[in-house]
Design an enzyme around this catalytic site. Structure first.
Site, mmCIF file in Angstrom:
data_model
loop_
_atom_site.group_PDB
_atom_site.id
_atom_site.type_symbol
_atom_site.label_atom_id
_atom_site.label_comp_id
_atom_site.label_asym_id
_atom_site.label_seq_id
_atom_site.Cartn_x
_atom_site.Cartn_y
_atom_site.Cartn_z
ATOM 1 N N ASN A 162 0.799 -1.231 0.000
ATOM 2 C CA ASN A 162 0.000 0.000 0.000
ATOM 3 C C ASN A 162 0.832 1.281 0.000
ATOM 4 O O ASN A 162 0.299 2.359 -0.199
ATOM 5 C CB ASN A 162 -0.958 0.014 1.197
ATOM 6 N N THR A 259 -26.067 -9.343 11.335
ATOM 7 C CA THR A 259 -26.944 -9.153 10.171
ATOM 8 C C THR A 259 -26.127 -8.750 8.951
ATOM 9 O O THR A 259 -25.236 -7.896 9.043
ATOM 10 C CB THR A 259 -27.997 -8.058 10.486
ATOM 11 N N CYS A 342 -3.281 6.088 7.215
ATOM 12 C CA CYS A 342 -3.439 5.900 8.663
ATOM 13 C C CYS A 342 -2.150 6.244 9.407
ATOM 14 O O CYS A 342 -2.181 6.801 10.496
ATOM 15 C CB CYS A 342 -3.902 4.490 8.992
HETATM 16 N N1 PLP Z 1 -4.636 -3.505 3.655
HETATM 17 C C1 PLP Z 1 -4.151 -2.624 2.756
HETATM 18 C C2 PLP Z 1 -3.068 -3.056 1.822
HETATM 19 C C3 PLP Z 1 -4.652 -1.322 2.700
HETATM 20 O O1 PLP Z 1 -4.166 -0.453 1.826
HETATM 21 C C4 PLP Z 1 -5.685 -0.949 3.617
HETATM 22 C C5 PLP Z 1 -6.213 0.427 3.640
HETATM 23 O O2 PLP Z 1 -5.571 1.385 3.320
HETATM 24 C C6 PLP Z 1 -6.150 -1.910 4.526
HETATM 25 C C7 PLP Z 1 -5.612 -3.164 4.508
HETATM 26 C C8 PLP Z 1 -7.206 -1.563 5.555
HETATM 27 O O3 PLP Z 1 -8.411 -1.323 4.939
HETATM 28 P P1 PLP Z 1 -9.668 -0.761 5.784
HETATM 29 O O4 PLP Z 1 -9.159 0.479 6.467
HETATM 30 O O5 PLP Z 1 -10.679 -0.480 4.727
HETATM 31 O O6 PLP Z 1 -10.083 -1.806 6.721
#
Ligand code: PLP
Length: 411
Positions: A162, A259, A342
């Site tokens: 990511n 649900t 994040c």
């Molecule tokens: N895994 C990867 C490679 C991501 O890029 C992300 C979000 O940026 C996630 C997991 C987590 O996704 P979410 O925040 O939608 O649960």
């Protein structure tokens, strides 16, 4: 506005929204209810799940819907950790001969050092060991071989990273795992060895097939493919036994009670269909944009190499502060990132950039730019021009301030 942070979030496609809308209002029924309109929703939910499963070459029954990729990644780790039969699985010889301590109730797990925090943090909880990457961000397969022991039960390697967009050779990882399993079988060891891959970023750009990849568990994320946020899925191969984390109505094959999110799953299915339809066209388009963008950008060092997703550009502006660049670019209505969204919000420096051997100065000056469907070619040219202006302005400001300091010192 020029939005260049599609790895962080994608807008919901209007056609996806349209498909979801009736499920919020007239088709709101609980799929578990006994009357006909509810049964209709149960059947629509199952077919939507079928569409998602089919898109990755899986069966509907192999998919567990979750509230996003974080939950799916966590589920992969936590659900195997609850296997109480673990202690009796390996032969006593396997524990003593190599001097390992008696097996704890936690599974022994490995994860790629560059993984998203939703894998890294849960792996760390189970005392997981990190597998190194090479300087180009690809998994160090020799390190993987070295770190697999008779105790290892789960290996997690994302399909595409990511922060760098690096596409990992999952089929090669899977081949290594097959060899290890064969060796264990020959020696009479019964311990399972599963391969999990987080495909959150990859779904948009790669043609994913679980059998071809050879994965046992695969994470999907609707939010990265122009679907709704908070909707994801964990593919679980039919021969893998997981344990429920939530207990209740027994939805999702008893593995995740609660649900069903009917609108979310219907939206995810529509989004995945649209993604699949435009996969090849989008890859070509982004690759062309990347080429022209980089040819127009000045004074940078390219960080991510050719093994990365076509929409990912990571560039370093040496000597500059990328966080300041993000702020200055925002003033010009260009939205980019310094790393995972994040991590950036917490002011944490990228562990992935560190893992590929970048210096602190390189990490501090690196921007992540991710193209997507909100962009067009004109925006890509405009973005390169604006970034060049902002970078040149910053360099001038820094040079002036250094010159002024020098003058002051001389006085
Ligand atoms: N895994 C990867 C490679 C991501 O890029 C992300 C979000 O940026 C996630 C997991 C987590 O996704 P979410 O925040 O939608 O649960």
């Amino acid at each position: 506005m020029i939005y260049l942070d599609h790895a962080a979030a994608t807008p919901v496609d209007k056609r996806v929204l349209q498909a979801m809308e009736p499920c919020f209002t007239e088709d709101f029924f609980n799929p578990s209810a006994a009357y006909l309109p509810a049964k209709k929703m149960a059947s629509e939910y199952e077919s939507a799940k079928g569409v998602i499963a089919h898109a990755i070459g899986a069966k509907t029954s192999d998919l567990i819907i979750t509230a996003g990729a974080t939950e799916a990644n966590n589920l992969a780790f936590t659900a195997i950790s609850l296997d109480e039969s673990r202690q009796s699985l390996s032969s006593p010889a396997s524990q003593d001969s190599v001097g390992h301590p008696p097996h704890s109730c936690h599974p022994s797990v490995l994860y790629l050092v560059t993984e998203h925090d939703s894998v890294r943090r849960v792996a760390e909880r189970y005392g997981g060991q990190a597998i190194d990457v090479l300087l180009n961000g690809l998994i160090d397969l020799s390190d993987l071989r070295k770190k697999i022991t008779d105790e290892t039960e789960l290996i997690s390697v994302s399909l595409a990273n990511n922060e760098l967009g690096t596409i990992q050779p999952i089929a090669e990882v899977s081949q290594i795992i097959r060899e290890v399993k064969l060796d264990r079988m020959k020696r009479g060891l019964k311990r399972q060895l599963l391969l999990h891959s987080d495909a959150s970023q990859a779904l948009n750009l790669l043609d994913i097939n679980v059998a071809r990849l050879g994965v046992d568990l695969l994470t999907l994320n609707a939010a990265k493919v122009y679907g709704p946020k908070g909707v994801g899925a964990l593919y679980v191969s039919h021969d893998v036994r997981l344990h429920p984390l939530t207990f209740g109505g027994g939805q999702e094959n008893g593995l995740r009670s609660g649900t069903e999110n009917v609108p979310g799953v219907i939206g995810f299915a529509k989004a995945i269909l649209l993604t699949k339809e435009h996969l090849n066209g989008n890859r070509k388009k982004y690759a062309a944009w990347k080429k022209s963008f980089l040819s127009e950008l000045s004074d940078y060092e390219l960080i991510n190499d050719r093994h990365s997703l076509d929409n990912f550009v990571v560039v370093c502006f040496k000597g500059l502060d990328a966080e300041r660049l993000v702020f200055l670019l925002e003033e010009r209505e260009v939205y980019v990132a310094t790393g995972a969204a994040c991590a950036a919000s917490k002011g944490v420096r990228s562990h992935a950039l560190k893992a590929i051997g970048l210096t602190d100065e390189q990490i501090a000056g690196s921007l992540r730019i991710t193209f997507g469907e909100t962009n067009d070619e004109a925006q890509i040219h405009e973005a390169a021009k604006i970034i060049n202006e902002v970078v040149a302005g910053e360099r001038e400001r820094i040079n002036k301030s250094a010159a002024a300091k020098k003058e002051l010192a001389n006085d």
